[in-house]
Design an enzyme around this catalytic site. Structure first.
Site, short mmCIF file in Angstrom:
data_model
loop_
_atom_site.label_atom_id
_atom_site.label_comp_id
_atom_site.label_asym_id
_atom_site.label_seq_id
_atom_site.Cartn_x
_atom_site.Cartn_y
_atom_site.Cartn_z
N THR A 1 0.82 -1.21 0.00
CA THR A 1 0.00 0.00 0.00
C THR A 1 0.85 1.26 0.00
O THR A 1 1.97 1.26 0.54
CB THR A 1 -0.89 0.01 1.26
OG1 THR A 1 -1.47 1.31 1.42
CG2 THR A 1 -0.09 -0.26 2.53
N TYR B 1 -1.78 0.34 10.18
CA TYR B 1 -1.99 -0.40 8.93
C TYR B 1 -0.75 -0.30 8.04
O TYR B 1 -0.18 -1.31 7.61
CB TYR B 1 -3.22 0.15 8.20
CG TYR B 1 -3.37 -0.37 6.80
CD1 TYR B 1 -3.61 -1.72 6.56
CD2 TYR B 1 -3.27 0.49 5.70
CE1 TYR B 1 -3.73 -2.21 5.28
CE2 TYR B 1 -3.40 0.01 4.41
CZ TYR B 1 -3.63 -1.34 4.21
OH TYR B 1 -3.74 -1.82 2.93
#
Ligand code: UDP
Length: 326
Positions: free
Chosen positions: A114, A138
């Site tokens: 990501t 995250y």
């Protein structure tokens, strides 16, 4: 090739499964269906198990050439309030998956990473060489796993491509699948659902930011373009490619206000909205330099923002017709 796709019943995983089989690869899916959708795996061998289940994984990896790993928790906000869940799923369980891979003959690995690994960028567009400084758990868990892959590449010859997605968006052009998260937190489905009147008016987070129209800028990349990039990454590794990390975005920044206008144009309806403060930790602008993916993989995004919105709109209409039940 014979490939195992973890999280193959999830949003990006399922679109990638379609691209893999269209390219002639033999796919098995491992998904615990905690957030994935069983119908997305229909027509494929589905192993309903957690990636930490070593016995099941050992069997699932029998005869497999490569693993594509999507199974993960992926809500930034949730990761801030419940970091243990993210450490558990995205690090501990994912490392168990890697143990099972190392115990098997498979030595090719494609990882769903990501742009959250970069945190708040100092310069735009963001290249792979930009500092990796995640601002939420995250992003931190995904970056840790990238580091594990880099180390295992050196130590164990497990070659990998980590694909750092920008904003995955849109739906399959044939209308068979798309974004369906519970709860839904992403801009495009929420804007389209607000237009349909099945969700509350959209809240636009921030309208006074240092961007041309004051709203946040992101790089929306069609989920089928992401799927194709995974196939190309797999083929790159199969041809002897070295371990690497690649950005996947279009390089085009689109503001929240522009998304609202595009959603109104595609749907033919008004998107009701109000403004609120920016979300904590939300950078005003993020967009990719994806020249490296283009040169290493020969990948070019094929869907523009209109195609993203129109495929997403078709999918929302279908979800309404099915009462949001797959
Ligand atoms: N956003 C918004 N309202 C929403 C959801 C998102 O204004 O209800 C904005 C958000 O601040 C960000 C962009 O839309 O700038 C994309 O957010 P999303 O949650 O879809 O993806 P993220 O960029 O957080 O991965």
């Amino acid at each position: 090739m014979r490939v195992l796709v973890t999280g193959g019943c999830g949003y990006v995983g399922a679109h990638t499964v379609r691209e893999l089989s269209a390219a002639g690869h033999e796919v098995a899916i491992c998904d615990n269906l905690s957030t994935g959708h069983r119908p997305f795996g229909e027509g494929y061998r589905l192993i309903e198990a957690d990636i930490a289940n070593q016995d099941v994984l050992a069997k699932a990896l029998d005869g497999v050439d490569a693993v594509l790993h999507f199974a993960a928790s992926a809500y930034v906000g949730e990761s801030v309030v419940n970091p243990r869940k993210y450490i558990h799923n995205n690090v501990e369980s994912a490392l168990k998956l890697l143990d099972a891979v190392l115990a098997s003959p498979a030595r090719l690995f494609v990882f769903s990473s990501t742009c959250a690994v970069y945190g708040v960028p100092r310069t735009l567009p963001i290249a792979e060489t930009a500092p990796r400084d995640p601002v939420n758990p995250y992003g931190a868990t995904k970056l840790f796993f990238e580091h594990a892959l880099a180390a295992y590449s050196v130590a164990h010859g497990l070659r990998s491509v980590s694909l750092r997605y920008f904003n995955a968006a849109g739906a399959h052009p044939d209308g068979s699948m798309g974004e369906l998260h519970t709860p839904e937190t992403h801009l495009i489905p929420l804007a389209l659902q607000a237009a349909l009147g099945v969700a509350p008016p959209l809240t636009i987070f921030g309208n006074n930011l240092n961007t041309p129209d004051g709203t946040c800028i992101r790089d929306y990349i069609h989920v089928s373009d992401l799927g194709r990039a995974h196939v190309l990454a797999l083929e790159y590794l199969a041809q002897g490619g070295r371990t690497t990390c690649l950005n996947l975005g279009t390089g085009e920044g689109t503001s929240v206000a522009q998304i609202v206008l595009a959603a109104e144009r595609i749907s033919g309806r008004k998107v009701p909205y109000s403004y609120a403060d920016p979300r904590p930790g939300d950078p005003p602008a993020l967009y990719a330099d994806s020249a490296l993916a283009q040169s290493v993989l020969g990948w070019r995004p094929q869907f523009d923002i209109s195609a993203i919105l129109s495929t997403a709109w078709n999918w929302e209409l279908r979800l309404q017709a099915m009462n949001h039940r797959l």
